[in-house]
Design an enzyme around this catalytic site. Structure first.
Site, PDB file in Angstrom:
ATOM      1  CG  ASP A  43     -14.758  23.660   7.692  1.00  0.00           C
ATOM      2  OD1 ASP A  43     -13.761  24.034   8.348  1.00  0.00           O
ATOM      3  OD2 ASP A  43     -15.555  22.797   8.097  1.00  0.00           O
ATOM      4  CB  SER A  75     -15.710  18.664  13.922  1.00  0.00           C
ATOM      5  OG  SER A  75     -14.376  19.086  14.048  1.00  0.00           O
ATOM      6  CG  HIS A  94     -15.314  23.478  11.718  1.00  0.00           C
ATOM      7  ND1 HIS A  94     -15.291  22.452  10.794  1.00  0.00           N
ATOM      8  CD2 HIS A  94     -15.191  22.869  12.934  1.00  0.00           C
ATOM      9  CE1 HIS A  94     -15.157  21.288  11.419  1.00  0.00           C
ATOM     10  NE2 HIS A  94     -15.107  21.510  12.717  1.00  0.00           N
TER      11      HIS A  94
END
Length: 419
Positions: free
Chosen positions: A314, A256, A366
């Site tokens: 995602d 991320s 995610h």
């Protein structure tokens, strides 16, 4: 070690659980174990023997022939670096002075040792009334974000080189979330500065990511994340470089927000060490877009290899901004007009795409654990020892997309379900 860290330690050792990077996973809340917690699935051993072929798995040939189907050794390497990112989440709540954080965070036999902890400082400042309403654990300006580790001598024969790993976690604090939302592009000046040719677009990156990467904290005499990484990389390369010593590689991995910072770090490291001095590779999970086409061109020209593991379900991997391709304009909005908005990004690196079933739960798509489970399943299906003659497996189906081709796999019902 404080009591909160002690509780988290027990949780990490019992479940090997990583935490989805949202503000609700601060150190105090993370210590609360619930019955609904999903343990991480046990994946394959990452003790693959690389030897003289290590550069191939680090992207020397752009992973040609290794992604379709996914090579079992490369799969093990991806999962191994994913474990380092999980450790970065867990290590955040351990005593920063404790010497065995890799062991305590779930990697007792990694073959690496941490040489430096890394902290990032947000450039966003909250007004006084807002700062008073947010818990201090979420509103702090500087926060532990990862570590630098180097492999032990005993691992050199297996890895084929001296590997330096920089592991970076995803978003945790409230101010980091605010930085993520600063999606306009800003100039990305490399060090040493190299002027951009007039006929090329200027390298630019997301404003919030750049702020987290370059902001110091003068109040506590804390240098920026960029300077911390520079100092430690210079020290390690100088310490281990030698005519008779093994080759040195630098692998930067993150999830991320950490994936975005990993690309910025790779660009900066290559600039200060020089192109070709050390092989620099990025292995990222669920990373957002980072910069424009000019920045991507600079990454490619420096020889940096970027492997992005992307779940097509995602949404984080599809933001910020938008990408202008070479396809014809659809008439809705001309490309020249879109380019004036300051929101035109470019996808960087080579992608290994995996796809799970569609779900409204954005967090599940995610989650780092989910990524590693999908990669592990993909490696199992492509492994030559897999039993292709076995009967159909009951359960739902998912697709894995690699290098533009789509493959459908069956996944048993034992795969963790997300609410």
């Amino acid at each position: 070690m404080n009591p909160c860290s002690s509780s988290l330690l027990k949780s990490c050792l019992s479940t090997r659980q990583s935490f989805f990077p949202t503000p609700r996973h601060n150190s105090c809340i993370s210590c609360r174990r619930t019955k609904s917690a999903i343990p991480v699935a046990v994946h394959r051993s990452a003790a693959a023997w690389l030897g003289k072929r290590w550069a191939e798995y680090q992207g020397a040939s752009n992973w040609d022939g290794l992604l379709e189907p996914l090579n079992p050794t490369l799969c093990s390497e991806i999962l191994r670096y994913g474990d380092f990112v999980q450790a970065a989440y867990c290590c955040r709540d351990l005593d920063p002075c404790f010497p065995s954080r890799l062991h305590l965070s779930g990697l007792p036999c990694s073959g690496y040792r941490i040489t430096r902890s890394l902290q990032a400082t947000s450039g966003t400042r909250l007004p006084c009334w807002a700062a008073a309403a947010v818990p201090s654990s979420l509103s702090r300006q500087s926060s532990w974000i990862g570590f630098v580790a180097v492999c032990e001598d005993s691992e050199i024969a297996r890895l084929g080189r001296r590997d330096v790993v920089i592991s970076l976690r995803g978003t945790v604090t409230f101010l980091e979330w605010l930085d993520n939302l600063r999606a306009t592009l800003t100039s990305a000046q490399a060090a040493p500065f190299r002027p951009t040719p007039v006929h090329r677009s200027k390298p630019m990156v997301e404003c919030g990511f750049w702020s987290l990467f370059t902001s110091p904290a003068p109040a506590v005499s804390l240098p920026s994340l960029r300077d911390q990484i520079r100092d430690e990389v210079r020290r390690l390369v100088h310490h281990y470089a030698g005519n008779r010593g093994p080759d040195i590689s630098i692998t930067i991995t993150g999830h991320s927000l950490g994936a975005a910072l990993a690309v910025l770090a790779a660009d900066d490291i290559t600039a200060i060490l020089g192109c070709g001095a050390v092989r620099v590779t990025v292995v990222s999970f669920g990373g957002p877009r980072v910069g424009n086409a000019g920045f991507r061109r600079r990454i490619e020209e420096q020889g940096i290899k970027v492997l992005r593991i992307v779940n097509t379900s995602d949404i984080i991997t599809k933001v910020p901004g938008f990408v202008i391709g070479d396809q014809e304009e659809d008439g809705l909005c001309p490309n020249w007009l879109l380019s004036k908005t300051g929101w035109v990004y470019a996808d960087i690196g080579h992608e290994l795409r995996v796809r799970s079933r569609r779900t409204a739960n954005v967090a599940a798509c995610h989650d780092l654990r989910h990524y590693l489970q999908l990669v592990n399943q993909l490696g199992d299906e492509s492994s030559p020892e897999s039993d292709e003659e076995q009967g159909p497996v009951s359960g739902w189906r998912w697709q894995a997309v690699m290098a533009g081709a789509t493959f459908v796999y069956n996944v048993s019902n034992s795969f963790p379900q997300y609410d």
